[in-house]
Design a protein around this motif. Structure first.
Motif: not given
Lengths: 403, 403, 403, 403
Positions: A186-189, A192, A194-196, A198-199, A224, A253-254, B224-225, B228, B231, C31-32, C188, C252, C255, C257
């Protein structure tokens, strides 16, 4: 189209199995608000009751994915009994989804947390999920990690990969021969910065090291902007590493909207690559039984924040079916000939001809032949189920994430 | 900072080698217009003359990447002689960049083209590039494929991967022990629907199959936008698969602006991950000599559409240096301690302290100690070079892509 | 820099007022999961207590924005008393933020809802917010509407604009001469298909029709990828229609932040346009008193999901100050000269020189001269406040959105 | 559908006029390469010849937009004669597109350039375009400015707006009562940092100040990722400020692919908002004659880089027609009822029912009744035109941008 081809298309459509997620039957929302709906299930058994309605009307949704701990409550901890309950309803329990993101300990991560005690706690949960799979007979352990960081410097990106790899390896070792680990990216969320995972590349690299029982899960909402999802699908199928879809749709987004609601053409292109990669071949039983085989699970993963849950799931199942039907209608010979000839417009035209076809009558026939309803939305509306659950499910608390 | 630490930072900065691309010295533009500049090089030797100025003023840019066929013209086909010419100027020839996108045959692709004759033609060119590497002593063959499709259905996504893999394998076999293949990825452009190597995952998967001499090239403008990039850098270094950077910056798509111009904080974060992954260790010679070692090439890949080329390249080299210097100033012990403690704000603060430091005085010292100029931009402006090339380079045609 | 210029920069920095949002002192999440923190305020007065700490350490954050109904509880419904409480703490109550998105009635919208009864309810709330402004002496009513739709066809896009315009007009009429309406836009979330005020153009168009007391609010996290926010700022200032900022940062989506955490260069560019557009001129009192004047409110709007709230807000205030200081250091004459000459590199260089300056010593001096702390983060850490609130704020429920 | 409704839909479809752009008949490409095609027009008259084929096969494309200076060459400078030539072919000359981005003077901009001499030159060209409109009888002057900057600081964002406004005002004054100025916006490219008209809000704000003859042009490829284009369309129609479309499609940036090729569902949603906003009402003549009326021009603006031009344009015209037909089939009463009831799924279902309908038979009937071809692609392929132009258009240079 020749009659025998129509028959083959119908056969393929009848053998498709779309797995619905137990959590989509319950409440969900955004960070701003969960709008509770009357009649939502209070227990996992009530979720299965709703799922049985979806199956009754559509005929292709007999599998229900579980989410632990949301689907563990009281007597339901007996997952063998739960599997029997499902079977009585004409259902089968599907993927087991682990949850290592909703306890206070997980504020800075789970399996990639800097603190080994938190990692241990998370790993214990993953192991427990495999125990549950043993009880339910589920093939797939679906892993989504919310792990990541919100600020540059917050944690060591590379060390987190080491920790993640260690946990994945431990879980992988625990799997039986028929079981699989399906790793979502998952890209993010909710993280916000870095995601471990992400792709798809990250998920693929880990799965490759783990071995043949590890596969990538493609959630169609986790990319993305501008990502060509069908390319990823084609690539993973070519590598034998596509394990499952989490279907839903998104504009931004998601968003977790109903599959096919935002970009039906994209869903069609994805299903076309699934077909081209052999993902629609064989019987449903063959595909379900596959441990190391090419079996791709077609799951939904959606949040029905403002629309009623059961019909939204029915609609989503239908949308996946429509995309699949159109994919099956593509004239592959004509397409290949145009591609070989470098005839860009004709090749594109062959694809568009299938997409522009109205497949609703064909699918109505398929459903009728399956003993389901030609028009599932109308049938559900007429069934009285929506009114009944509002009437009967009074009191108690809904079981799920969006409480 | 303790004095010995300052010394170590300076040593690392002095050993950094930033490779400038021959094409950045020539004209370039957008699809709408190439604005020609007076004084741009007409031959590869004139490009090397300009590069020698960049090296003279900065002291860390002695390597020049070639692009074939742009850098092949007349007498310059003798690449051994060209290497001598470079050496006389205090330069070294770096990566050889293949070009299989600017001939009419490549309208629908090169190594992934449906027609085997076109694929053969493209492969021949790649092989010739390795011949040139043999002559120049270059370590890296840099491959960027414009291959892809503009319309859904235009070609078979999966078959294109098969063709791509076949060509890569053939080139890989041709490499000597000391040579490497560096595979670039790019989200889109010039292909607008699907691209055959669109992301790091695709490049990584191919490189993994090829073997240890194949590495991924990260062009900072090709994502892509929301991607990261640091990463990816950390991940590839962990896997031993990061081969090179193509530095440039972008606000939107592949803008090819000067490195560090759009998001200097991002460039700093990238360089921090390079440092954390060991990419700044060893001497320049050690890193350059590495075939299968961890050597990461720091190349620029930019288009100076509206600004004068030579000073824009000087500025870019300086921007990469500033990001590197800040990355080297991060107090890794303090950072690790805060990370272990889960102290989000302190960990972020440690990183930001380094970023907020004004490293220009430190770099002025480094340059002086290298025998270059404390203020390269001012020194270049005062040198008269810009006026001289306008005066002397009259007639002829500029050699390059943006003719 | 000449000494008198340094003095002018300091004067401007001392007169800046950064408004902190009451809700940022409380819990928030995705939301999580909302990860609750010990010591968070249970009442609006406790939020003000925390805000007073931020002001004490930084010296430029004496204004606190309210959010209704989150800041209405029990005795706090007496907003005149609340304003006195704030004044006693050296604070002033700032913008009043309406909330028409967290009641069940608002599932399909508030002022743009298809049902007139819901619209009425929402409008009543907006009117009540103006009543509260009368009591608090606040100048700005900040309006953010979560209104929109999740699915194509769900509602009539155009009719929703009619309804929105009607509500805005009614509120506008209710404002006194010194009060303003500040209309926020957002790409959004929580609506996922269409949003009724999705971009600055929509907000601007409505504000233009309403009249001079209506202004646009720019939340730095509410744009599509690739949006040039400083362009919007410059444009709105040129039109006299920039009312306020909601500062935060994002990689993203929205966020939320800490301001300046994701892209400090962007924040600097934004503040430079504010300076260029006259937004930093005058005294703090002059700017605060402006009804129809150019007064721009510098608010934070952040969610500190994983980091402690008070120091995160201090850090954010400092980040905005650093960007402002750098913006004030830009040599505008040199810049204008290079721009006039079409000297791209020099013009860019002038801007970068200011950005690359380490302004932390200058700001330490500014704070000291204001009677605040040279190093606010260290001073807060040493103050014992964090430990005290954990110790003392036991029991009760935190007041806020992320409960 | 009741028969009278079918008749109304057909009437609307027959009255639609899709304007094809002269430049789409010529070569185009990316910055990397223009792949020349045999048989492309060498003169504007040959472009009109091709356009006449498109009109012959489709029956709804009798208008051709010009681009100055690409369509000014030799004898063709006599635009009155050119209009006669067009009329003889059954065509009409449409919007005149100005070009102030392809001369060396425009490197740093045109009407927003810091140098008044360049601004004057650009303005002269715009004025000349209005002269041409007087000769051709064109209603619309279409303005797209490539103006912007590549680097922060390069020029003064606000001053550029002042210069832009001045030029627009001068052109506006020059227009006759029946003429209009249509101002296009574009997120980025060729400028990479700031663009002077980057979004609809900027275009709208300028048009509003200019007066009723100024309108916004929506190019469907010119938005940031995630932008809801149909919202913009609905908003501008509500304000009476939508002047024209530039239809094309994109997956990433401004890909300029065939309209409807990337996201046919989006094109349908756009056309639905056009219908809902009254943009499909009246006869073609009424709409064309409108100066200050609601007349929206449906233009294509595409680049056929790899596919043959004429059939690509035919396909694009058909794609716009299909989207229009589906939009006309939406059951507005059922939709409105579901919307009023807040019935999300039914409302969405009503829209999807129209989209899922196969409108190709209906359009075949429409074309037949117009005297065109039921299957324009097949008819063109069978016509021999493609072979004839390759045979006959030998020698000379193609007239256009991508030379």
């Amino acid at each position: 189209m020749p009659e025998q081809d129509v028959a083959a298309v119908k056969t393929a459509l009848k053998s498709q199995r779309i797995e619905t997620p137990s959590w989509a039957y319950g409440n969900s929302g955004t960070r701003f608000k969960v709008f509770a709906q009357a009649g939502v299930p209070r227990t996992v058994r009530e979720k299965l009751d709703d799922a049985a309605r979806v199956q009754r009307h559509t005929g292709v949704a007999p599998v229900v994915a579980l989410h632990i701990p949301w689907d563990r409550a009281g007597a339901d901890d007996d997952f063998t009994a739960l599997a029997s309950y499902a079977a009585d309803k004409g259902l089968r329990l599907g993927a087991v989804n682990a949850n290592v993101f909703q306890e206070d300990a997980y504020k800075l991560g789970s399996v990639a947390h800097p603190d080994p005690a938190v990692r241990r706690k998370a790993l214990d949960h993953l192991m427990e999920c495999v125990d549950i799979m043993d009880a339910t007979g589920s093939r797939d352990l679906k892993l989504w990690f919310a792990d990541g960081t919100n600020y540059p410097g917050q944690d060591d990106i590379r060390a987190r990969q080491d920790r993640l790899a260690e946990a994945l390896s431990a879980v992988y070792e625990r799997l039986s021969e028929k079981q699989r680990l399906v790793l979502e990216y998952k890209l993010f969320e909710p993280a916000f910065y870095s995601t471990d995972v992400p792709d798809w590349g990250t998920s693929y690299a880990h799965c490759l090291k783990l071995g043949p029982k590890a596969r990538v899960c493609v959630d169609t909402g986790h990319h993305a902007p501008g990502t060509n999802i069908e390319f990823i699908v084609a690539f993973l199928l070519r590598e034998g590493k596509l394990g499952a879809f989490d279907f839903n749709s998104r504009f931004y987004a998601d968003d977790d909207l109903m599959a096919g609601a935002a970009d039906p053409f994209q869903l069609f292109r994805i299903m076309y690559e699934v077909r081209a990669g052999g993902g629609l071949e064989g019987t449903a039983e063959e595909r379900a039984a596959e441990g190391e085989g090419p079996g791709v699970a077609f799951m939904l993963d959606q949040c029905h924040n403002i629309e009623p849950k059961v019909p939204a799931i029915i609609r989503s199942v239908m949308n996946v079916q429509e995309a699949t039907a159109k994919a099956l209608l593509v004239d592959r010979e004509a397409l290949a000939a145009a591609q070989r000839a470098g005839d860009v417009l004709t090749a594109n035209g062959v694809l568009m001809d299938a997409f522009n076809t109205d497949v609703r009558p064909l699918l109505a026939d398929v459903r009728e032949e399956l003993g389901a309803d030609r028009d599932p939305m109308a049938a559900y509306a007429a069934s009285g189920w929506a009114e009944a659950i509002v009437r009967e499910r009074v009191g108690g608390e809904q079981a799920g994430w969006g409480a």
